[in-house]
Design a protein around this motif. Structure first.
Motif, PDB file in Angstrom:
ATOM      1  N   UNK A  43       9.157   3.267  -5.591  1.00 37.43           N
ATOM      2  CA  UNK A  43       7.685   3.941  -6.042  1.00 37.43           C
ATOM      3  C   UNK A  43       8.672   5.364  -6.963  1.00 37.43           C
ATOM      4  N   UNK A  44       9.426   5.657  -5.672  1.00 32.90           N
ATOM      5  CA  UNK A  44      10.278   6.496  -6.366  1.00 32.90           C
ATOM      6  C   UNK A  44      11.153   5.975  -8.188  1.00 32.90           C
ATOM      7  N   UNK A  45      11.924   4.832  -7.590  1.00 35.36           N
ATOM      8  CA  UNK A  45      12.646   4.304  -8.491  1.00 35.36           C
ATOM      9  C   UNK A  45      11.481   4.121 -10.268  1.00 35.36           C
ATOM     10  N   UNK A  46      10.448   2.962  -9.417  1.00 34.29           N
ATOM     11  CA  UNK A  46       9.560   2.392 -10.740  1.00 34.29           C
ATOM     12  C   UNK A  46       9.009   4.222 -11.461  1.00 34.29           C
ATOM     13  N   UNK A  47       8.415   4.886 -10.490  1.00 38.46           N
ATOM     14  CA  UNK A  47       7.818   5.960 -11.209  1.00 38.46           C
ATOM     15  C   UNK A  47       8.988   6.608 -12.267  1.00 38.46           C
TER      16      UNK A  47
ATOM     17  N   UNK B 232       0.694  -1.373   0.088  1.00 40.90           N
ATOM     18  CA  UNK B 232      -0.096   0.471  -0.216  1.00 40.90           C
ATOM     19  C   UNK B 232       0.751   0.829  -0.042  1.00 40.90           C
ATOM     20  N   UNK B 233       1.943   1.267   1.139  1.00 40.90           N
ATOM     21  CA  UNK B 233       2.593   2.429   0.730  1.00 40.90           C
ATOM     22  C   UNK B 233       3.466   2.694  -0.696  1.00 40.90           C
ATOM     23  N   UNK B 234       3.772   1.536  -1.101  1.00 36.04           N
ATOM     24  CA  UNK B 234       4.586   1.832  -2.413  1.00 36.04           C
ATOM     25  C   UNK B 234       2.979   2.444  -3.450  1.00 36.04           C
ATOM     26  N   UNK B 235       2.266   1.910  -3.898  1.00 37.01           N
ATOM     27  CA  UNK B 235       0.590   2.574  -4.209  1.00 37.01           C
ATOM     28  C   UNK B 235       0.383   3.805  -4.019  1.00 37.01           C
ATOM     29  N   UNK B 236       0.495   4.211  -2.809  1.00 37.02           N
ATOM     30  CA  UNK B 236       0.404   5.840  -2.138  1.00 37.02           C
ATOM     31  C   UNK B 236       1.646   6.374  -2.711  1.00 37.02           C
ATOM     32  N   UNK B 237       2.568   6.595  -2.755  1.00 42.21           N
ATOM     33  CA  UNK B 237       3.973   7.518  -3.482  1.00 42.21           C
ATOM     34  C   UNK B 237       4.040   6.960  -4.998  1.00 42.21           C
ATOM     35  N   UNK B 238       3.088   5.897  -5.586  1.00 45.23           N
ATOM     36  CA  UNK B 238       3.164   5.866  -7.089  1.00 45.23           C
ATOM     37  C   UNK B 238       1.722   7.062  -7.842  1.00 45.23           C
ATOM     38  N   UNK B 239       0.796   7.372  -6.765  1.00 47.48           N
ATOM     39  CA  UNK B 239       0.090   7.939  -6.957  1.00 47.48           C
ATOM     40  C   UNK B 239       1.012   9.574  -6.571  1.00 47.48           C
ATOM     41  N   UNK B 240       1.711   9.849  -5.675  1.00 50.35           N
ATOM     42  CA  UNK B 240       1.734  10.907  -5.196  1.00 50.35           C
ATOM     43  C   UNK B 240       2.758  11.654  -6.548  1.00 50.35           C
ATOM     44  N   UNK B 241       3.277  10.310  -6.759  1.00 54.56           N
ATOM     45  CA  UNK B 241       4.793  10.702  -8.414  1.00 54.56           C
ATOM     46  C   UNK B 241       3.586  10.497  -9.893  1.00 54.56           C
ATOM     47  N   UNK B 242       2.678  10.433  -9.696  1.00 62.07           N
ATOM     48  CA  UNK B 242       1.590  10.859 -11.571  1.00 62.07           C
ATOM     49  C   UNK B 242       1.445  10.009 -11.595  1.00 62.07           C
ATOM     50  N   UNK B 243       2.069   8.505 -11.064  1.00 67.72           N
ATOM     51  CA  UNK B 243       1.369   7.288 -12.075  1.00 67.72           C
ATOM     52  C   UNK B 243      -0.119   7.012 -11.122  1.00 67.72           C
ATOM     53  N   UNK B 244      -1.083   5.266 -12.017  1.00 68.19           N
ATOM     54  CA  UNK B 244      -1.819   4.992 -11.507  1.00 68.19           C
ATOM     55  C   UNK B 244      -2.259   3.619 -11.040  1.00 68.19           C
TER      56      UNK B 244
ATOM     57  N   UNK C 157       2.665  15.055   0.600  1.00 68.54           N
ATOM     58  CA  UNK C 157       4.127  15.947  -0.119  1.00 68.54           C
ATOM     59  C   UNK C 157       4.063  16.561  -1.421  1.00 68.54           C
ATOM     60  N   UNK C 158       4.932  16.599  -1.633  1.00 71.31           N
ATOM     61  CA  UNK C 158       4.735  17.485  -3.717  1.00 71.31           C
ATOM     62  C   UNK C 158       6.077  16.726  -4.157  1.00 71.31           C
TER      63      UNK C 158
END
Length: 275
Positions: free
Chosen positions: A220-224, A1-13, A256-257
């Motif tokens: 999440x940052x790496x994958x984004x 869930x944490x990974x999903x949360x950060x992926x969403x913040x970084x513009x992924x779906x 965060x942004x």
């Protein structure tokens, strides 16, 4: 869930496959996902088992020790046709080794691994919730592997005598034919071995508030960045920044942004130039 949360913040779906109980913890998770516009379409409700809980406590070495409650609802994720459709359509299928601790979820995971495009294993070797046979099976399936330095040392200890970090990574890549391996090393930064080329980041010097969730943010940052067309080195740089930033915040899923991450990178680059 944490990974999903950060992926969403970084513009992924992102979408998350899991199971929750009927308790307030389950409701809280649904609310968190909905508030952050992460689909709950693939969450199922278990009427017999509680929502999964993890108790995190620091030990005398300032390392976090986890008590992962068993059994939990997510130990009983049954296969669904829509899960297969989701994994077939997704760019990345992110999974953890903890899913293998119960037969029901393990069987579902194994079926999904046969349909996913790019399989990303975020390994979590938390005693007593793993065994070597299941871990080796997941390693054989992985295209991208993320682990910390302790997990790297544990796994390579199964196959070879002591070696340095880069030799240990090569052992796993050769043994399981994994194209990309990421190793996080706490205050010593992180490195990625991608198609035989090794890239290292020495990390960002920050004031740590709470390290829980920083590894998930890192992944999440790496994958984004890969989704945005970055190469492995560029992805590692950004992942190191967001992992460090989340460690300065309270909780695994702070608000965060992206501009805060890029500002940290810019500030770090300025310091390096001055030095």
């Amino acid at each position: 869930m944490n990974v999903a949360y950060h992926l969403k913040k970084l513009g992924a779906s992102p979408a998350m496959i899991s199971k929750i109980g009927t308790d307030n913890y389950g409701k809280g998770l649904v609310d968190l996902l909905a508030d952050n516009k992460i689909t709950t379409e693939f969450l199922r409700v278990d009427y017999e088992h509680p929502t999964g809980l993890v108790y995190a406590n620091p030990n005398e070495f300032n390392e976090v020790v986890y008590d992962i409650v068993f059994p939990s609802a997510w130990d009983f994720i049954e296969q669904q046709d829509e899960y297969i459709e989701l994994t077939e359509q997704s760019n990345f299928f992110v999974f953890g080794s903890l899913t293998s601790r119960s037969k029901v979820s393990r069987d579902t995971l194994y079926q999904l691994l046969d349909t996913a495009k790019t399989k990303v294993l975020d390994i979590n070797l938390r005693p007593p919730h793993f065994n070597r046979a299941h871990v080796e099976y997941l390693l054989q399936k992985a295209d991208i592997l993320k682990m910390n330095i302790s997990e790297l040392e544990l796994i390579t200890g199964w196959f070879s005598p002591f070696a340095n970090t880069e030799e240990r990574i090569k052992i796993i890549q050769d043994q399981f034919h994994i194209e990309t391996i990421i190793v996080t090393m706490g205050g010593d930064g992180a490195l990625v071995s991608d198609k035989g080329a090794v890239h290292r980041h020495n990390g960002f010097k920050v004031t740590v508030s709470d390290t829980i969730g920083s590894g998930d943010a890192f992944l999440a940052g790496f994958l984004s960045q890969l989704l945005n067309g970055a190469n492995a080195k560029q992805a590692l740089d950004f992942a190191s920044a967001i992992g460090a930033f989340i460690a300065t915040q309270e909780g695994a899923c702070p608000d965060y942004t992206i501009s805060q991450i890029t500002e940290l990178i810019r500030f770090h680059s300025t310091l390096q130039t001055q030095c």
